[in-house]
Design an enzyme around this catalytic site. Structure first.
Site, short mmCIF file in Angstrom:
data_model
loop_
_atom_site.label_atom_id
_atom_site.label_comp_id
_atom_site.label_asym_id
_atom_site.label_seq_id
_atom_site.Cartn_x
_atom_site.Cartn_y
_atom_site.Cartn_z
CG HIS A 198 -1.90 -1.11 1.28
ND1 HIS A 198 -1.53 -2.40 1.57
CD2 HIS A 198 -3.24 -1.12 1.07
CE1 HIS A 198 -2.62 -3.17 1.55
NE2 HIS A 198 -3.65 -2.43 1.24
CG LEU A 234 -8.24 -1.05 8.76
CD1 LEU A 234 -8.85 -0.39 7.54
CD2 LEU A 234 -6.98 -0.31 9.18
CE LYS A 294 -5.10 5.40 -0.31
NZ LYS A 294 -6.34 4.64 0.01
CD GLU A 332 -19.44 -6.54 26.00
OE1 GLU A 332 -20.36 -6.76 26.83
OE2 GLU A 332 -19.54 -5.74 25.03
#
Length: 622
Positions: free
Chosen positions: A42, A131, A252, A370
């Site tokens: 990437h 992610l 980007k 949790e």
């Protein structure tokens, strides 16, 4: 790639930003070269964050690359794990990864520079790539550094804007705000583009600011390519005033005009010809090394000496829930200073409240979050502690991805799931842990334990403190008779034969509540003149294949009973162990195959077909 320019001068923490610019360009060049050489990766996601990481590494990250275990050092977590070319380029700039390793081993089999970072590298604390998890891990690390270790370590997390859509990010920021984690900073690389197109908010950095502030964090916006502005923002973030989110607007593919802010380049290496042009455009190959800020000279907290662990003792026949024995055993384990306990607002059910009363400084309440509870446990394990985290088994399934990634991170921690199976009674199926054994058995390197009485529960709770990897304890809601004396031992990987004789014609195998049903079924069969062996398979992974094989040899027939779905639980563990030994006995598997409702424990066990009468009937059929 013909253009090359070598700069041998180190980038010192006090240097001017012109050298930091050169470092950022070097990081970009190396990210392009590594991913192109590997044929995957990437690079564009790395190019957008290069300026942010150059400023951080050269001027704010207090880290000794030759001593990554320094307890006073900062931590850097790449939640944006797919930007690994950038991270590995940073390692090259730090002088701990060579150019040859970067260009010839990235994403290759057997190499440590994997596609997403893992702790096979000593400068990586946690595995990332799923992610939305790195921010949560960072909270756990920051909390452990401050509350448990008394160290000035700061935690920096690089996060992508796409993953800000994950709920776990906001659980984490809520926890950071509640704990006022002033040693915690998230840098969001807002580059506008995700995998399939624009992200949820694009370049609207104010949207991230409003959300972060609502969760109790300070928020700063910055042009992520303005080095002076980034430097000021990171300096403010490290002032010790508040947990901080830096929303950095970036492009980007920054620095490579052919791919900058262009869709369709996510996760694609630049072809060799384009990579050559990119390196030229970025000013060529560089050889800068970084000497960033050193960790502070903080006194190392003396580790308290472990005290004597005096486990609770129970009388045979006394009725005690295994969850209660778990809580009492935790209190005893508190004599070991590395033990910490986490709960998700069910401490009066899991009995972690017993530990909270005895050792409040090592108990952490996570309320109904949790995922964050598991992430905090991972962060505390990174700092050398042994966490025990507990909630209803059904609710651990929500955090399964964190359990899975914890195994990739190679951390050691213990989980306890209570209120398992239909045995819990009237609360109904939403509260019933019926998938937990399958979930935990599938985790790499895990240990799965299912005690059937208070004595075994206490012993196995203590045993888990000395296990590597992820261990799981399954606990019942109801109270059942104690079966074992106080001196009985329960080795991991073992089993107990509670009844046996030369005339045994069938073996009944259970764990937890079903062991008690198996004992009752054996009584029913004995009244008819049929002798049944009863095995307590308290260790579900690893499983005691030798005891099972002897039972098959002696009786030829097995009935396995579990308060769990038929897939992935006790029955499949037994069959797998027997198959490895080439054994195929007459076999019956009783499990919860229908959708349960509300009722009493006895009614629900019977309705599910796992009660004593059903066990005896299955034995008769065999």
């Amino acid at each position: 790639m013909t253009a090359e320019r070598t700069l041998t001068a180190p980038v010192d923490p006090g240097t001017d930003l012109r050298q930091v610019f050169e470092l950022a360009q070097q990081l970009r060049v190396d990210a392009v070269r590594a991913s192109t050489a590997a044929g995957s990766g990437h690079p564009t996601s790395s190019l957008s964050a290069a300026d942010l990481m150059a400023v951080l590494m050269a001027r704010h990250l207090r880290y000794d690359w030759l001593d990554p275990g320094n307890p006073a050092a900062d931590h850097l977590v790449f939640s944006k794990g797919h930007a690994s070319p950038l991270l590995y380029a940073m390692f090259r700039a730090a002088g701990v990864v060579g150019e040859t390793e970067l260009l010839t081993t990235y994403r290759r089999i057997g190499a440590r520079l994997q596609g997403h970072p893992t702790p096979v590298l000593p400068w990586v604390d946690v595995a990332t790539g799923s992610l939305g998890q790195g921010v949560a891990y960072g909270v756990g690390i920051a909390l452990a550094a401050r509350e448990l270790d008394g160290q000035p370590s700061r935690v920096w997390v690089l996060c992508g804007d796409s993953e800000m859509a994950e709920g776990s990010v906001w659980e984490a920021l809520g926890a950071a705000g509640r704990h006022r984690l002033a040693n915690f900073t998230v840098i969001v690389d807002v580059n506008r583009l995700g995998q399939c197109g624009p992200t949820e908010f694009g370049w609207d950095t104010d949207a991230y600011v409003r959300r972060a502030e609502a969760f109790g964090c300070r928020a700063i916006t910055v042009d992520g390519h303005d080095l002076e502005a980034v430097d000021r923002a990171l300096g403010e973030a490290s002032d010790g005033a508040a947990p901080t989110v830096v929303a950095a607007r970036t492009v980007k593919g920054r620095g490579v005009s052919e791919v900058a802010d262009a869709e369709g380049w996510h996760g694609k290496p630049l072809p060799e010809d384009l990579a050559e042009r990119a390196v030229d455009e970025l000013g060529g190959v560089r050889g800068l090394t970084v000497r960033g800020p050193r960790p502070p000279d903080a006194p190392r907290r003396r580790t308290a000496r472990p005290g004597t662990v005096d486990l609770p003792r129970f009388e045979v026949g006394e009725e005690v829930a295994t969850r209660s024995a778990f809580g009492k055993a935790l209190v005893a384990l508190g004599a070991r200073p590395e033990i910490v306990v986490l709960d998700a607002e069910v401490g009066n059910s899991t009995h972690t409240e017993d530990f909270a009363k005895a050792h409040p400084e090592r108990f952490f309440q996570h309320y109904i979050a949790e995922q964050q509870m598991l992430a905090t446990a991972v962060g505390m394990a990174v700092r050398g502690h042994h966490p025990y985290a507990a909630t209803f088994a059904a609710f651990l399934t929500r955090a399964h991805d964190f359990v899975r990634m914890a195994s990739v991170s190679r951390v050691t921690m213990t989980l306890c799931g209570t209120h398992c199976g239909v045995e819990i009674g009237a609360d109904g199926p939403s509260q019933m842990g019926l998938e937990d054994l399958a979930m935990m058995r599938a985790v790499h390197g895990s240990t799965v334990l299912c005690p059937s009485d208070a004595a075994s529960a206490a012993a196995l709770t203590a045993a888990a403190a000395d296990l590597d990897g992820i261990s799981y304890l399954r606990a019942t809601r109801g109270a059942y008779p104690v079966l074992y004396g106080p001196d009985e031992t329960f080795p991991v990987g073992g089993a107990k034969v509670l009844r046996s004789g030369e005339r045994d014609r069938v073996t009944l195998v259970g764990a937890g509540v079903t062991l008690h049903e198996c004992l009752a079924a054996a009584d029913l069969l004995a009244e008819e003149g049929t002798a049944a062996r009863v095995v307590d398979l308290y260790s579900v992974k690893p499983v005691d294949g030798e005891t099972l094989a002897r039972a098959v040899s002696d009786t030829g027939r097995l009935v396995v009973v579990e308060d769990h779905r038929p897939e992935g639980g006790l029955g499949e563990a037994v069959l797998g162990a027997l198959a490895e030994r080439g054994l195929c006995p007459a076999f019956a598997h009783l499990a919860v195959r229908t959708l349960p409702g509300s009722g009493t424990s006895a009614e629900l066990l019977d309705a599910a077909g796992i009660s004593r009468t059903h066990i005896a009937a299955a034995a008769r059929r065999l």
